[in-house]
Write a protein that holds these residues in place. Structure first.
Motif, PDB file in Angstrom:
ATOM      1  N   PRO A 131       0.837  -1.204   0.000  1.00  0.00           N
ATOM      2  CA  PRO A 131       0.000   0.000   0.000  1.00  0.00           C
ATOM      3  C   PRO A 131       0.872   1.254   0.000  1.00  0.00           C
ATOM      4  CG  PRO A 131      -0.760  -1.573   1.656  1.00  0.00           C
ATOM      5  CD  PRO A 131       0.566  -2.066   1.158  1.00  0.00           C
ATOM      6  N   GLU A 132       0.394   2.302  -0.643  1.00  0.00           N
ATOM      7  CA  GLU A 132       1.156   3.546  -0.726  1.00  0.00           C
ATOM      8  C   GLU A 132       1.497   4.057   0.676  1.00  0.00           C
ATOM      9  OE1 GLU A 132       0.804   8.056  -2.651  1.00  0.00           O
ATOM     10  OE2 GLU A 132      -0.774   6.563  -2.973  1.00  0.00           O
ATOM     11  N   GLY A 133       2.772   4.420   0.852  1.00  0.00           N
ATOM     12  CA  GLY A 133       3.231   4.927   2.138  1.00  0.00           C
ATOM     13  C   GLY A 133       3.809   3.874   3.059  1.00  0.00           C
ATOM     14  N   THR A 134       3.701   2.596   2.654  1.00  0.00           N
ATOM     15  CA  THR A 134       4.230   1.515   3.499  1.00  0.00           C
ATOM     16  C   THR A 134       5.441   0.833   2.857  1.00  0.00           C
ATOM     17  OG1 THR A 134       2.851  -0.237   2.530  1.00  0.00           O
ATOM     18  CG2 THR A 134       1.888   1.069   4.336  1.00  0.00           C
ATOM     19  N   GLU A 135       5.976   1.420   1.791  1.00  0.00           N
ATOM     20  CA  GLU A 135       7.012   0.740   1.014  1.00  0.00           C
ATOM     21  C   GLU A 135       8.267   0.429   1.838  1.00  0.00           C
ATOM     22  OE1 GLU A 135       4.548   3.183  -1.885  1.00  0.00           O
ATOM     23  OE2 GLU A 135       5.531   3.547   0.051  1.00  0.00           O
ATOM     24  N   THR A 279      10.436   6.334  10.000  1.00  0.00           N
ATOM     25  CA  THR A 279      10.575   6.703   8.591  1.00  0.00           C
ATOM     26  C   THR A 279      11.434   7.955   8.471  1.00  0.00           C
ATOM     27  OG1 THR A 279       8.399   5.786   8.063  1.00  0.00           O
ATOM     28  CG2 THR A 279       9.348   7.337   6.481  1.00  0.00           C
ATOM     29  N   LEU A 280      12.358   7.927   7.537  1.00  0.00           N
ATOM     30  CA  LEU A 280      13.247   9.067   7.332  1.00  0.00           C
ATOM     31  C   LEU A 280      12.580  10.086   6.414  1.00  0.00           C
ATOM     32  CD1 LEU A 280      16.208   9.580   8.296  1.00  0.00           C
ATOM     33  CD2 LEU A 280      16.922   8.939   5.984  1.00  0.00           C
ATOM     34  N   PRO A 281      12.570  11.373   6.789  1.00  0.00           N
ATOM     35  CA  PRO A 281      11.985  12.401   5.914  1.00  0.00           C
ATOM     36  C   PRO A 281      12.689  12.446   4.561  1.00  0.00           C
ATOM     37  CG  PRO A 281      12.391  13.275   8.117  1.00  0.00           C
ATOM     38  CD  PRO A 281      13.053  11.934   8.062  1.00  0.00           C
ATOM     39  N   GLU A 282      11.955  12.850   3.534  1.00  0.00           N
ATOM     40  CA  GLU A 282      12.495  12.878   2.168  1.00  0.00           C
ATOM     41  C   GLU A 282      13.808  13.650   2.071  1.00  0.00           C
ATOM     42  OE1 GLU A 282       9.887  14.325  -0.822  1.00  0.00           O
ATOM     43  OE2 GLU A 282       8.356  12.814  -0.462  1.00  0.00           O
ATOM     44  N   LYS A 283      13.853  14.832   2.686  1.00  0.00           N
ATOM     45  CA  LYS A 283      15.027  15.695   2.526  1.00  0.00           C
ATOM     46  C   LYS A 283      16.279  15.108   3.164  1.00  0.00           C
ATOM     47  CE  LYS A 283      13.958  18.558   6.588  1.00  0.00           C
ATOM     48  NZ  LYS A 283      13.655  19.942   7.046  1.00  0.00           N
ATOM     49  N   ILE A 323      21.127  -2.415   6.153  1.00  0.00           N
ATOM     50  CA  ILE A 323      19.698  -2.691   5.942  1.00  0.00           C
ATOM     51  C   ILE A 323      18.898  -1.391   5.914  1.00  0.00           C
ATOM     52  CG2 ILE A 323      19.107  -3.001   8.398  1.00  0.00           C
ATOM     53  CD1 ILE A 323      17.212  -5.258   7.436  1.00  0.00           C
ATOM     54  N   ASN A 324      19.340  -0.378   6.654  1.00  0.00           N
ATOM     55  CA  ASN A 324      18.640   0.904   6.632  1.00  0.00           C
ATOM     56  C   ASN A 324      18.758   1.581   5.273  1.00  0.00           C
ATOM     57  OD1 ASN A 324      17.475   2.100   9.373  1.00  0.00           O
ATOM     58  ND2 ASN A 324      19.173   0.757   9.906  1.00  0.00           N
ATOM     59  N   SER A 325      19.981   1.648   4.735  1.00  0.00           N
ATOM     60  CA  SER A 325      20.152   2.302   3.434  1.00  0.00           C
ATOM     61  C   SER A 325      19.513   1.484   2.317  1.00  0.00           C
ATOM     62  CB  SER A 325      21.639   2.521   3.144  1.00  0.00           C
ATOM     63  OG  SER A 325      22.322   1.297   3.013  1.00  0.00           O
ATOM     64  N   ALA A 326      19.607   0.154   2.404  1.00  0.00           N
ATOM     65  CA  ALA A 326      19.067  -0.700   1.342  1.00  0.00           C
ATOM     66  C   ALA A 326      17.550  -0.578   1.238  1.00  0.00           C
ATOM     67  CB  ALA A 326      19.470  -2.156   1.583  1.00  0.00           C
ATOM     68  N   THR A 327      16.855  -0.579   2.379  1.00  0.00           N
ATOM     69  CA  THR A 327      15.394  -0.501   2.320  1.00  0.00           C
ATOM     70  C   THR A 327      14.923   0.862   1.835  1.00  0.00           C
ATOM     71  OG1 THR A 327      15.387   0.034   4.688  1.00  0.00           O
ATOM     72  CG2 THR A 327      15.005  -2.249   4.092  1.00  0.00           C
ATOM     73  N   ILE A 328      15.611   1.924   2.245  1.00  0.00           N
ATOM     74  CA  ILE A 328      15.252   3.260   1.758  1.00  0.00           C
ATOM     75  C   ILE A 328      15.457   3.336   0.249  1.00  0.00           C
ATOM     76  CG2 ILE A 328      15.910   5.699   1.798  1.00  0.00           C
ATOM     77  CD1 ILE A 328      16.610   5.311   4.779  1.00  0.00           C
ATOM     78  N   ARG A 329      16.606   2.839  -0.228  1.00  0.00           N
ATOM     79  CA  ARG A 329      16.903   2.884  -1.659  1.00  0.00           C
ATOM     80  C   ARG A 329      15.928   2.027  -2.451  1.00  0.00           C
ATOM     81  NH1 ARG A 329      19.382  -0.770  -4.417  1.00  0.00           N
ATOM     82  NH2 ARG A 329      20.277  -1.713  -2.546  1.00  0.00           N
TER      83      ARG A 329
END
Length: 409
Positions: A131-135, A279-283, A323-329
């Motif tokens: 679902p959108e926002g849960t990626e 969740t990390l903010p976009e900026k 794992i943090n950088s991989a999931t965000i990417r």
């Protein structure tokens, strides 16, 4: 209203993936011992590994245009069904016939083709379920499944290997693959196939050219893919060097090296919990990911020069950050990609990483023949760090747009 990640479809894909991964760990453990036990040759085992790399360097580009034109769920379900059939045939063969290395090479090639097929189908279908926002949460869960199951299933695999034998373990894998296919078949997510004219060689070529044209103008995606190919390729080359170091350096043992995976697992587990909850903010995505890449490469530069307790801490930190950088990417890139192009672009990334792993692992291994193992790993990590600046940082504006994850058509 807040959207939940744990929909019925997400539970089904997670359960199916868990069953397939558990079976793959059990059968992989058994098969890794089978070849050496039957041949007594490390070269024979190495040849199997080399053969298994070939389909990943070619097959994804051949089948990706099909997956972008038709619903992907049948590819996923069909792949697991064929997988179940192959393992069943292999199990029955070993129960009734003598081991044949030539037959096993053919079997390994078929499994590798199927694995490349399955991975592409999964990576292209999975984003549709989230679902959108849960990626980010979704990719955190998927990234954690295999390492957790590996820790849990390896002791089980060892016990079953001694009690049941290879043939029966392959039959267990067959049953788990079939059950996985049945669960995947219950997924109800809607797909929108492109349709159009009948698929042909000309249409296949046009689809590849369309994907190539898209990648040509997407400098941010290319920067991320290029860096991931290099860092993964270098990492593939480090493995034999680390084994050689722990086997030859005074005061180190193979058992000490085995705890690297434990430390990484601990770091990944803690990192997965943090990433799932926050969740990390976009900026902040680009500064965070770029910083992680710098730290990761510097950790590799320093790794073999540290006292052993700090080596373990080094691996734990890398697991946590990785794992943090991989999931965000992953979440951002899959949101960014237009769905009609997703399989082809994912195929490009897969082929690039496989090719880089094959070339760079050989290059790093050859360098290890003429250079001190510690110096070799440090030099290669430093070169990867430099490449990160020349790719990701140099294209930082375009990379930021990809990490926003909002440009998909």
């Amino acid at each position: 209203m807040t959207k939940t990640l744990w929909t019925k479809d997400f539970i089904r894909i997670t359960l199916a993936t868990s069953l397939g991964a558990a079976g793959g760990i059990i059968s992989g453990f058994a098969l890794s011992f089978l070849v050496f036990d039957e041949t007594g040759s490390t070269l024979a085992s190495a040849l199997v590994v080399a053969i298994q790399l070939l389909p990943g360097a070619v097959l994804p580009l051949l089948i990706a245009p099909l997956m972008d034109r038709y619903p992907r769920k049948p590819f996923l379900v069909g792949g697991d069904t064929v997988n179940a059939l192959l393992y069943a045939l292999a199990g029955v063969y070993l129960l009734r016939c003598e081991f044949s290395y030539t037959v096993y090479l053919g079997f390994s090639l078929l499994l590798a083709c199927l694995s490349a097929f399955d991975e592409l189908a999964y990576s292209s279908f999975y984003p549709l379920i989230l679902p959108e926002g849960t990626e980010e949460k979704g990719y955190t869960v998927s990234s954690m499944l295999y390492p957790v199951l590996k820790v849990l299933m390896m002791p089980v695999a060892a016990v079953l290997f001694d009690t049941l034998g290879v043939a029966r373990l392959l039959l267990v894998q067959s049953a788990l693959s079939l059950l996985s296919a049945l669960i995947e078949n219950k997924i109800t997510v809607a797909e929108t196939p492109r349709g159009g004219e009948r698929f042909s060689l000309r249409l296949w070529w046009e689809d590849l050219r369309e994907a190539a044209a898209y990648l040509k103008r997407e400098k941010g995606l290319r920067a991320l893919y290029d860096y991931m190919a290099v860092t993964n390729g270098m990492a593939a080359g480090y493995s034999p060097l680390l084994i050689a170091f722990f086997r030859t350096a005074p005061g180190f043992t193979a058992a000490m090296y085995s705890f690297f995976s434990v430390a990484e697992f601990a770091g990944r587990s803690l990192g997965g919990v943090v990433r799932y909850r926050y969740t990390l903010p976009e900026k902040k995505r680009f500064p965070f990911i770029f910083a992680v890449y710098q730290i990761y490469e510097m950790m590799d530069v320093l790794l073999l020069w540290l006292p052993y307790p700090l080596m373990l801490a080094n691996r734990a930190v890398c697991g946590f950050l990785g794992i943090n950088s991989a999931t965000i990417r992953q979440a951002a890139v899959q949101r960014y990609l237009p769905d009609p192009l997703r399989a082809r672009i994912n195929a490009y990334e897969s082929v690039l990483i496989t090719a880089a792993s094959a070339v760079l692992s050989l290059a790093v291994g050859a360098l290890g023949e003429v250079m001190d193992y510690r110096l070799c790993v440090s030099l290669c990590a430093a070169l990867t760090l430099l490449f990160c600046w020349l790719s990701v940082f140099r294209r930082r504006g375009a990379v930021r747009e990809v990490l926003r994850g909002k440009e998909a058509a």
